[in-house]
Design an enzyme around this catalytic site. Structure first.
Site, PDB file in Angstrom:
ATOM      1  N   GLY A  64      97.446  44.449  29.747  1.00 61.02           N
ATOM      2  CA  GLY A  64      98.292  43.463  29.095  1.00 61.02           C
ATOM      3  C   GLY A  64      99.171  44.048  28.016  1.00 61.02           C
ATOM      4  O   GLY A  64     100.251  43.528  27.743  1.00 61.02           O
ATOM      5  N   ILE A  65      98.711  45.128  27.389  1.00 60.76           N
ATOM      6  CA  ILE A  65      99.539  45.760  26.362  1.00 60.76           C
ATOM      7  C   ILE A  65     100.770  46.391  26.995  1.00 60.76           C
ATOM      8  O   ILE A  65     101.888  46.225  26.529  1.00 60.76           O
ATOM      9  CB  ILE A  65      98.733  46.830  25.587  1.00 60.76           C
ATOM     10  N   THR A  87      98.468  43.795  34.013  1.00 66.43           N
ATOM     11  CA  THR A  87      98.222  43.566  35.426  1.00 66.43           C
ATOM     12  C   THR A  87      99.548  43.590  36.197  1.00 66.43           C
ATOM     13  O   THR A  87     100.552  43.027  35.769  1.00 66.43           O
ATOM     14  CB  THR A  87      97.520  42.223  35.642  1.00 66.43           C
ATOM     15  N   ASN A 112      97.408  33.114  25.393  1.00 67.07           N
ATOM     16  CA  ASN A 112      98.542  33.471  26.243  1.00 67.07           C
ATOM     17  C   ASN A 112      98.423  32.777  27.600  1.00 67.07           C
ATOM     18  O   ASN A 112      97.331  32.511  28.086  1.00 67.07           O
ATOM     19  CB  ASN A 112      98.635  34.995  26.416  1.00 67.07           C
ATOM     20  N   ARG A 113      99.563  32.505  28.160  1.00 68.47           N
ATOM     21  CA  ARG A 113      99.648  31.994  29.525  1.00 68.47           C
ATOM     22  C   ARG A 113     100.766  32.740  30.254  1.00 68.47           C
ATOM     23  O   ARG A 113     101.654  32.143  30.865  1.00 68.47           O
ATOM     24  CB  ARG A 113      99.853  30.476  29.550  1.00 68.47           C
ATOM     25  N   GLY A 115     100.902  34.744  32.977  1.00 66.83           N
ATOM     26  CA  GLY A 115     101.039  34.520  34.410  1.00 66.83           C
ATOM     27  C   GLY A 115     101.447  35.747  35.202  1.00 66.83           C
ATOM     28  O   GLY A 115     102.251  35.664  36.141  1.00 66.83           O
ATOM     29  N   PHE A 116     100.876  36.901  34.830  1.00 66.04           N
ATOM     30  CA  PHE A 116     101.128  38.152  35.566  1.00 66.04           C
ATOM     31  C   PHE A 116     102.625  38.449  35.683  1.00 66.04           C
ATOM     32  O   PHE A 116     103.125  38.799  36.749  1.00 66.04           O
ATOM     33  CB  PHE A 116     100.529  38.107  36.970  1.00 66.04           C
ATOM     34  N   ASN A 140      95.491  48.071  36.506  1.00 58.70           N
ATOM     35  CA  ASN A 140      94.935  46.735  36.683  1.00 58.70           C
ATOM     36  C   ASN A 140      95.832  45.960  37.641  1.00 58.70           C
ATOM     37  O   ASN A 140      97.032  45.825  37.406  1.00 58.70           O
ATOM     38  CB  ASN A 140      94.863  46.045  35.314  1.00 58.70           C
ATOM     39  N   SER A 176      91.900  36.211  35.409  1.00 58.82           N
ATOM     40  CA  SER A 176      92.914  35.624  34.534  1.00 58.82           C
ATOM     41  C   SER A 176      92.925  34.114  34.732  1.00 58.82           C
ATOM     42  O   SER A 176      92.910  33.636  35.873  1.00 58.82           O
ATOM     43  CB  SER A 176      94.293  36.189  34.853  1.00 58.82           C
ATOM     44  N   ASN A 178      95.420  32.253  34.065  1.00 58.44           N
ATOM     45  CA  ASN A 178      96.817  31.828  34.085  1.00 58.44           C
ATOM     46  C   ASN A 178      97.500  31.906  35.450  1.00 58.44           C
ATOM     47  O   ASN A 178      98.686  31.650  35.560  1.00 58.44           O
ATOM     48  CB  ASN A 178      97.608  32.649  33.068  1.00 58.44           C
ATOM     49  N   THR A 179      96.746  32.285  36.485  1.00 56.24           N
ATOM     50  CA  THR A 179      97.234  32.235  37.863  1.00 56.24           C
ATOM     51  C   THR A 179      96.389  31.207  38.604  1.00 56.24           C
ATOM     52  O   THR A 179      95.166  31.351  38.673  1.00 56.24           O
ATOM     53  CB  THR A 179      97.121  33.608  38.552  1.00 56.24           C
ATOM     54  N   LYS A 218      87.167  43.040  36.982  1.00 59.51           N
ATOM     55  CA  LYS A 218      87.274  42.383  35.670  1.00 59.51           C
ATOM     56  C   LYS A 218      86.910  40.913  35.798  1.00 59.51           C
ATOM     57  O   LYS A 218      87.511  40.184  36.597  1.00 59.51           O
ATOM     58  CB  LYS A 218      88.692  42.528  35.102  1.00 59.51           C
ATOM     59  N   THR A 246      85.248  41.256  28.910  1.00 59.51           N
ATOM     60  CA  THR A 246      85.695  40.194  29.807  1.00 59.51           C
ATOM     61  C   THR A 246      87.202  39.962  29.657  1.00 59.51           C
ATOM     62  O   THR A 246      87.833  40.530  28.777  1.00 59.51           O
ATOM     63  CB  THR A 246      85.012  38.851  29.486  1.00 59.51           C
ATOM     64  N   ASN A 247      87.675  39.040  30.475  1.00 56.23           N
ATOM     65  CA  ASN A 247      89.040  38.547  30.345  1.00 56.23           C
ATOM     66  C   ASN A 247      89.086  37.490  29.235  1.00 56.23           C
ATOM     67  O   ASN A 247      88.127  37.336  28.484  1.00 56.23           O
ATOM     68  CB  ASN A 247      89.501  37.954  31.682  1.00 56.23           C
ATOM     69  N   GLY A 298      87.721  40.856  21.513  1.00 60.84           N
ATOM     70  CA  GLY A 298      87.511  40.599  20.097  1.00 60.84           C
ATOM     71  C   GLY A 298      87.089  41.787  19.255  1.00 60.84           C
ATOM     72  O   GLY A 298      86.579  41.598  18.144  1.00 60.84           O
TER      73      GLY A 298
END
Length: 337
Positions: A64-65, A87, A112-113, A115-116, A140, A176, A178-179, A218, A246-247, A298
């Site tokens: 994600g970064i 991803t 966040n949302r 969505g890849f 990923n 995720s 968000n998908t 993941k 985790t995610n 976290g």
């Protein structure tokens, strides 16, 4: 102090734009001020073996970064022992409408949302080739939004085949939030079919290229203990190389009442810290050291990093902690955790 001054300025900007500007800044070569403030501390070399690979330390970047692999070299200069990009999906996609990233500053959280959103697997491979980075790169991968869930495994197989020669390991993102329907791949026959087919593809490519590329799965933090036990059994049965825990979470109860707490999407950062560590503990007990765990969720201090490791994580990853505390935390965790 320098980073917290910069953070104040960055937090005046919309989160996704601030993220982009920061990464662009990291990519400026021969910037002496950057070297002075961020590369000053000498970091210990603590090689560790995991998945048959040698990592220079336990701390890596979470997916994600750097979605498209554009900043691999710059991120590696911060001291991370490995870089996980993505991803990424077979085809480029724009993701969900903006705004789609929201800070919860008082509790160091992010919703966040996305969505890849990414430029596709081929673009990622081109960027890996250009990076000339010799360290560990995890890739990923996910499915395109328009791919029906019953055909999702094909998207993963496409990505595995394309990236196999360029990745140190491959992470399968089936968690995720968000998908639409993606998390269904963690259950029942869909999960078994996914594990069977990606393991089969891995064996084929291992034979073809005489190179073994580990595969990690993941998972979500919103799984029950019973579901985690089931997943652990399947991971062992299909000889998966690692699990990433985790995610982000859909449980926003810990941030109730805070600004942006009602935004839809996955919650990460400090609010996820305790739950992700609990997941690692459950997995550790049920995997019985047969499969390594990569802990993420976290990590915002040396203490929280040590907790993940003590709970059973062989490697750990950071995302939100980097945003809220900067490169100095990376150096501290590497040297002391």
């Amino acid at each position: 102090m320098f980073y917290y001054l910069i953070r104040k300025l960055l937090f005046l900007i919309e989160p996704e734009k601030a993220h982009f500007l920061t990464l662009k800044y990291l990519n400026i070569k021969n910037f002496l001020l950057f070297d002075f403030f961020f590369y000053k501390t000498k970091m210990a070399s603590k090689n560790i073996q995991c998945m048959g690979l040698t990592f220079k330390n336990k701390l890596g970047t979470a997916a994600g970064i750097d979605k498209n692999g554009e900043y691999i070299h710059s991120l590696s200069k911060l001291g991370f022992g490995f870089i996980e990009v993505g991803t990424v999906t077979p085809l480029p996609q724009i993701g969900n409408p903006k705004p789609r990233v929201f800070r919860l500053i008082p509790i160091e959280g992010i919703i966040n949302r996305m969505g890849f959103n990414n430029l596709g697997i081929d673009n990622l491979i081109d960027n890996i080739k250009k990076s000339n980075f010799k360290g560990i790169i995890g890739v990923n991968i996910g499915k395109n939004k328009n791919t029906r869930i019953e055909h999702a495994v094909n998207d993963y197989l496409i990505c595995i085949e394309k990236v196999y020669c360029y990745a140190s390991y491959i992470a399968i993102n089936i968690s995720s939030p968000n998908t639409p329907n993606l998390r269904n791949l963690q259950y029942g026959i869909l999960f078994k079919n996914l594990l069977y087919k990606i393991k089969k593809k891995q064996k084929e490519l291992h034979k073809k290229y005489l190179k073994y590329v580990p595969i990690a799965i993941k998972i979500s933090p919103d799984l029950s203990k019973k579901e985690l036990i089931y997943i652990s059994k399947q991971l062992i049965q299909y000889k998966i190389d690692a699990v990433i825990a985790t995610n982000t979470t859909l449980d926003h109860s810990s941030v109730s009442g805070l600004e942006n707490s009602l935004q839809k999407g996955g919650l990460s950062g400090f609010p996820l810290q305790k739950r992700s560590t609990e997941i690692i503990s459950i997995l550790s007990k049920n995997l019985q050291k047969k499969i390594p765990i990569i802990g993420v969720g976290g990590i915002n201090s040396i203490k929280s990093a040590k907790e993940k490791i003590a709970s059973g994580a062989t490697l750990i990853q950071m995302y939100s902690g980097l945003i809220y505390h900067g490169p100095k935390l990376v150096q501290e965790i590497i040297n002391k955790a």
